[in-house]
Scaffold this motif. Sequence first.
Motif, PDB file in Angstrom:
ATOM      1  N   GLY A  61       0.793  -1.222   0.000  1.00 54.82           N
ATOM      2  CA  GLY A  61       0.000   0.000   0.000  1.00 54.82           C
ATOM      3  C   GLY A  61       0.825   1.272   0.000  1.00 54.82           C
ATOM      4  N   ILE A  62       1.926   1.273   0.762  1.00 53.41           N
ATOM      5  CA  ILE A  62       2.761   2.476   0.842  1.00 53.41           C
ATOM      6  C   ILE A  62       3.360   2.790  -0.521  1.00 53.41           C
ATOM      7  CG2 ILE A  62       4.953   3.394   1.753  1.00 53.41           C
ATOM      8  CD1 ILE A  62       4.209   2.315   4.456  1.00 53.41           C
ATOM      9  N   GLU A  63       3.967   1.782  -1.128  1.00 54.13           N
ATOM     10  CA  GLU A  63       4.617   1.960  -2.432  1.00 54.13           C
ATOM     11  C   GLU A  63       3.602   2.407  -3.499  1.00 54.13           C
ATOM     12  OE1 GLU A  63       7.190  -0.823  -5.409  1.00 54.13           O
ATOM     13  OE2 GLU A  63       7.144  -1.449  -3.313  1.00 54.13           O
ATOM     14  N   ALA A  64       2.439   1.763  -3.500  1.00 54.91           N
ATOM     15  CA  ALA A  64       1.406   2.095  -4.483  1.00 54.91           C
ATOM     16  C   ALA A  64       0.917   3.534  -4.295  1.00 54.91           C
ATOM     17  CB  ALA A  64       0.241   1.121  -4.365  1.00 54.91           C
ATOM     18  N   THR A  65       0.706   3.929  -3.041  1.00 55.08           N
ATOM     19  CA  THR A  65       0.233   5.290  -2.761  1.00 55.08           C
ATOM     20  C   THR A  65       1.288   6.315  -3.171  1.00 55.08           C
ATOM     21  OG1 THR A  65      -1.092   4.449  -0.918  1.00 55.08           O
ATOM     22  CG2 THR A  65      -0.731   6.823  -0.972  1.00 55.08           C
ATOM     23  N   GLN A  66       2.542   6.016  -2.856  1.00 56.60           N
ATOM     24  CA  GLN A  66       3.624   6.936  -3.235  1.00 56.60           C
ATOM     25  C   GLN A  66       3.708   7.085  -4.751  1.00 56.60           C
ATOM     26  OE1 GLN A  66       6.922   5.073  -1.194  1.00 56.60           O
ATOM     27  NE2 GLN A  66       6.704   6.399   0.593  1.00 56.60           N
ATOM     28  N   GLU A  67       3.540   5.979  -5.460  1.00 61.94           N
ATOM     29  CA  GLU A  67       3.572   6.004  -6.930  1.00 61.94           C
ATOM     30  C   GLU A  67       2.444   6.901  -7.463  1.00 61.94           C
ATOM     31  OE1 GLU A  67       2.936   2.912 -10.623  1.00 61.94           O
ATOM     32  OE2 GLU A  67       3.637   2.059  -8.721  1.00 61.94           O
ATOM     33  N   LEU A  68       1.273   6.752  -6.868  1.00 56.24           N
ATOM     34  CA  LEU A  68       0.116   7.541  -7.258  1.00 56.24           C
ATOM     35  C   LEU A  68       0.349   9.031  -7.006  1.00 56.24           C
ATOM     36  CD1 LEU A  68      -2.831   6.923  -8.209  1.00 56.24           C
ATOM     37  CD2 LEU A  68      -3.469   7.273  -5.831  1.00 56.24           C
TER      38      LEU A  68
END
Length: 120
Positions: A61-68
């Motif tokens: 979730g952290i990585e995906a949110t940061q990417e977004l």
Amino acid sequence: MTKKVFIFDDNRDILELCTLILEGAGYETKTSCTSNDIVSQISTFEPDLILMDNWLPDVGGIEATQELKKHPKYKNIPVVYFSANNDIKTLAETAGAESFLSKPFDIEELEEKVVSLIGR
């Protein structure tokens, strides 16, 4: 126009529960068990809000949110980070999420959180 919420969680029960609650409250929803290729996943739906679980297979979730949040077109979509982790506030901040919700959550609490961020 109906507001749209995209829910990312690897737990099908949570996806079903969130879908029932939010569709019952008048939102359109879409769900996914992974946050891989998050930009392409949301680009077809263009949600007003994202509910993001912390523990997801492959891309968390952290990585995906940061990417977004790095994406010029989608960085302003509010993300509500949700997790059973005791340190959820720190996780949400690290991810760059606008808000967070502890699991297990209360149905009213989920609705209030969504309404406070994107309205009805």
